[in-house]
Scaffold this active site. Structure first.
Site: not given
Ligand code: ARG
Length: 459
Positions: A157, A278, A284, A291
């Site tokens: 979980h 970024s 970043k 992804e």
């Protein structure tokens, strides 16, 4: 007279929009090699059946070889009437060898031709994908062996649950890939069956030796029913399921790694080679590779459901709907061909941060071990679980960690607690206790590694 293969019975012109709508050449040209191989074999079969003289067959085989050269060298020039790869190759063959080319299609239909081409093409693509998948598995197994000492929190979980070996986590992703490899081998057998000789639907009217064709083209078997043979796309559906499930597995690895590479987890750092920056925020470093693996899994899954929807209501045998099988298949093959090496690259270059793993291990993750301690003293597990829970609450209320509870505190909860309870607060000991087959102890993880290494050797 119409230039079309099927132009004989037509007097009216095709609407140019219909022509464009009908054409598949812009995507099915990637079947050129398979189409030529299948035609060469078919020319030989026609000669064996006495339809072509040996000389005519030789002319066709050589002419087809020339067409193949043109494709291979990027010299093949498409003409406006080239509806699909089959018509394009036959048109060019006719230009090269003359009217004898018109004998090639005897007894054959584009229905059994396209089904044959697609199976031939997919069979070769599967070989490449299988190698890539093997490479990914090898990378995972190598890391698991090298980094077997590292411990980390295991989650259920997404809540910290129990300590595990980092290698155990790694292998939890490798085993699904090994099943994917097995599944691919199994479906490859069903791809490798020859439909050629089925004709349009009812079979070939000439004594074509289908076993000879199968042998020439390296097929294991021939399709047992011509009507099924021209319309069976189970092999495409199965492949798309394989591709989808494999992408789902890559996606789950990706999700773990995206989380583990956040500042909040701090377990791993993705190599620069597989990250991007970024355009706005200079600090970043984004896990775009991961992804995209996660994102592309949705796309592959869409191809599977799309194809099944296309197949669902089809009447018997060939219907033009089946032309819609190729683009999803091609895209799934391309997606997997790109995704597998990316996943392997990420996994090979990933930096693991032992400090980050160690810091995330908190004594609360040993609460189960505290209960197990009582079990070993003869306390029934349900009661032991309850007492360990009370210990967690007691520590929480006092704002201390579990191991900071004194023996006296613990004895308040149950008299079975003794000095040796100190030994519970050891992550390594906790992990080593899970020594069953498939567990996270060093021995159990090494056994997994050895099993996978053996499998790699055999495949
Ligand atoms: N381009 C077609 C396909 O991909 C080839 C088969 C055409 N057959 C036919 N009867 N029109 O399905």
């Amino acid at each position: 007279m119409s230039h079309k293969l099927w132009g004989g019975r037509f007097s009216g012109e095709t609407d140019p929009r219909m022509e464009a709508f009908n054409a598949s050449i812009h995507f099915d040209q990637r079947l050129w090699r398979a189409d030529i191989q299948a035609s060469q074999a078919y020319a030989k079969a026609l000669a064996r059946a006495g339809i072509l003289t040996p000389e005519e067959a030789e002319t066709l085989v050589t002419g087809l070889e020339q067409v193949a050269q043109e494709w291979a060298q990027g010299r093949f020039v498409l003409q406006p009437g080239d509806e699909d790869i089959h018509t394009a190759n036959e048109r060019r063959l006719t230009e090269l060898v003359g009217p004898v080319a018109g004998k090639l299609h005897t007894g054959r239909s584009r229905n059994d031709q396209v089904a044959t081409d697609l199976r031939l093409w997919l069979r070769e693509e599967i070989r490449t994908l299988r190698q890539e998948l093997r490479g990914l598995i090898r990378t995972g197994v190598e890391r698991a062996r090298e980094e077997i000492d590292l411990l980390m929190p295991g989650y259920t979980h997404l809540q910290p649950a129990q300590p595990i070996r980092w290698s155990h986590w790694l292998l939890s992703h490798v085993w699904p890939w090994q099943r994917d490899a097995q599944r691919l081998d199994q479906l490859a057998e069903r791809v490798n069956v020859l439909p050629l000789g089925s004709g349009a639907l009812a079979g070939n009217p000439f004594p074509i030796d289908r076993r000879f064709l199968a042998q020439e083209l390296g097929f294991q078997d021939v399709t047992p029913n011509s009507m099924d043979g021209v319309s069976d796309r189970d092999f495409v559906a199965e492949f798309l399921f394989w591709a989808s499930l494999t992408m789902v597995h890559l996606s789950r690895l990706a999700e773990d790694l995206i989380l583990y590479s956040t500042q909040e987890f701090g377990f791993v750092v993705l190599a620069d080679a597989y990250s991007t920056g970024s355009s706005l925020m200079p600090q970043k470093k984004n896990p775009d590779s991961m992804e995209l693996l996660r994102g592309k899994s949705g796309r592959t899954l869409g191809h599977l459901t799309g194809l099944l929807a296309t197949l669902k209501g089809l009447p018997s045998t060939y219907n033009k709907d089946l032309q819609e099988d190729k683009e999803p298949l091609f895209d799934a093959v391309d997606t997997l061909a790109r995704a597998l090496p990316i996943a392997a690259g990420v996994l090979a270059t990933l930096a693991v941060l032992p400090q980050g793993l160690a810091m995330a291990l908190t004594p609360e993750m040993l609460a189960t071990d505290l209960a197990d301690y009582l079990v070993r003293k003869g306390v029934p597990f349900r009661e032991a679980h309850h007492i360990a829970g009370k210990a967690v609450r007691m520590a929480e209320e006092r704002g201390i960690s579990l191991p900071e509870l004194s023996l006296a505190d613990l004895r308040q909860l149950h008299p079975a607690f003794d000095h040796d309870v100190d030994l519970v607060w050891d992550f390594e000991a906790s992990v080593e206790q899970r020594d069953v087959e498939g567990g996270t102890s060093r021995r159990a993880v090494l056994a997994q590694i050895q099993a996978l290494e053996r499998w790699l050797e055999e495949s």
